[in-house]
Design an enzyme around this catalytic site. Structure first.
Site, PDB file in Angstrom:
ATOM      1  N   LYS A 286       0.875  -1.175   0.000  1.00 15.52           N
ATOM      2  CA  LYS A 286       0.000   0.000   0.000  1.00 15.52           C
ATOM      3  C   LYS A 286       0.908   1.219   0.000  1.00 15.52           C
ATOM      4  O   LYS A 286       1.663   1.451   0.942  1.00 15.52           O
ATOM      5  CB  LYS A 286      -0.878  -0.011   1.240  1.00 15.52           C
ATOM      6  CG  LYS A 286      -1.772   1.205   1.344  1.00 15.52           C
ATOM      7  CD  LYS A 286      -2.677   1.084   2.545  1.00 15.52           C
ATOM      8  CE  LYS A 286      -3.575   2.296   2.681  1.00 15.52           C
ATOM      9  NZ  LYS A 286      -4.438   2.163   3.863  1.00 15.52           N
TER      10      LYS A 286
ATOM     11  N   LYS B 216      -1.846  -1.462  -4.079  1.00 15.56           N
ATOM     12  CA  LYS B 216      -2.740  -0.310  -3.952  1.00 15.56           C
ATOM     13  C   LYS B 216      -1.949   0.979  -4.030  1.00 15.56           C
ATOM     14  O   LYS B 216      -0.897   1.050  -3.383  1.00 15.56           O
ATOM     15  CB  LYS B 216      -3.430  -0.440  -2.601  1.00 15.56           C
ATOM     16  CG  LYS B 216      -4.339   0.677  -2.203  1.00 15.56           C
ATOM     17  CD  LYS B 216      -4.927   0.335  -0.857  1.00 15.56           C
ATOM     18  CE  LYS B 216      -5.889   1.411  -0.418  1.00 15.56           C
ATOM     19  NZ  LYS B 216      -6.498   1.065   0.853  1.00 15.56           N
TER      20      LYS B 216
END
Ligand code: PBG
Length: 327
Positions: free
Chosen positions: A196, A249
């Site tokens: 992320k 992400k």
């Protein structure tokens, strides 16, 4: 006169040939639909994400039914709690907003929908950070792991199929796996936000879920967008720790990371097409600059082509509708 096709254009001549030759096909069952559940009980539109709303707890099961009706097989739940504190304790309350939503969806829809829960603290801490702030405002890794484990176990107890840690604490998968197993939830899967990135594409989400950091930023725990190797180290660590699904992400600006994770590891790879990716398309479409539906489908296919088998996306409902219409 024969059609004067060149070699490379031969299989593009008709729609049936193009369908035959295509390599990626998007299916509603590949998509995960995020849901924001607002404990205040109000339904409210999300200004920065046109077309989406925070739903009231009493409407959650109904919304989930509409999502399932489109052929989507999984939802990802985010809670917007009525109270925050330093420890983020509302995140692991048995009667918490997400825990109740999980029970409601399960009661109404059984196993027909996979229920995923975001396992994080930032909507629940008064600091807005994903972990517990320690000395000097530094986010303390060990204390955060303990808190995240409690959140995951409470979500598993409520009936989640998948917990999805998004705090980017070191060792979060190992800690959560051990806690789940010890609590008798060996069958609950972990889809980690493995890589992320510290991204400006999250701004609309922070508005939607009121979870902007109140001091500093998330640069000390999220992955810098300047290093693909750091992203791979994160994915490798999660695989080592026993993750079930790794997630990259955001998605669209990180297709290289998705492709590399797909190439290197034999676990399912998910991509999270984040709030900013949605907002950019919607804003441009609202101004007539692009065909929003077409751009969304193109982006989702590109994410699929890069190697993501699972896509968490705010376009889930409209994409599923479009896919159904195209059949
Ligand atoms: C919280 C969380 C964030 C997102 C998902 N979980 C925000 C953040 O890290 O600031 C972003 C999702 C999106 O932008 O759609 N840990």
């Amino acid at each position: 006169m024969p059609y004067p096709a060149t070699r490379l254009r031969r299989l593009r001549r008709s729609e049936s040939l193009r369908e035959l030759a295509r390599e990626v096909r998007l299916d509603a069952a590949d998509l995960v639909c995020p849901m924001f559940v607002d404990e205040s009980g109000r339904r409210s539109g999300i200004e920065s994400m046109p077309g989406l709303a925070r739903v009231a707890p009493r409407d959650v099961a109904g919304e989930a039914g509409a999502i399932r009706g489109l052929g989507i097989r999984a939802v990802m739940l985010f809670g917007i709690p009525s109270s925050k504190d330093a420890a983020g304790s509302a995140a692991h309350a048995d009667g918490g907003v997400v825990q109740r939503a999980i029970r409601d969806i399960r009661a109404e829809h059984g196993d027909s929908l996979a229920i995923m829960a975001d396992t994080c603290l930032c909507q629940y801490t008064d600091t807005g950070h994903c972990g517990i702030a320690g000395e000097g405002g530094r986010i303390a890794n060990d204390a955060s792991l303990e808190a995240l484990s409690r959140v995951a176990v409470s979500q598993a107890r409520a009936g989640a199929d998948v917990v999805s840690p998004s705090a980017m604490m070191d060792g979060q998968v190992a800690a959560i796996r051990a806690a789940l197993d010890a609590a008798g939830h060996a069958d609950v899967a972990i889809m980690s936000h493995s890589a992320k990135h510290a991204s400006s594409f999250y701004a609309p989400f922070r508005d939607a879920a009121s979870c902007a950091p109140q001091f500093g930023d998330r640069l000390t725990y999220q992955v810098p967008y300047t290093s693909a190797r750091a992203a791979m180290q994160e994915v490798a660590a999660d695989v080592e720790e026993g993750v079930d699904i790794v997630m990259i992400k955001p998605a669209l600006a990180y297709l290289d990371i998705i492709a590399e994770a797909r190439r290197r590891f034999d676990v399912p790879v998910a991509a999270y097409s984040v709030s900013g990716e949605y907002a950019l398309v919607k804003a441009a479409a609202e101004r007539g600059m692009v065909d929003g539906a077409a751009v969304a489908m193109e982006a989702l296919h590109a994410i699929r082509r890069a190697g993501a088998g699972i896509i968490v996306t705010y376009f889930a409902r409209e994409a599923a509708e479009a896919l159904r219409g195209a059949q």
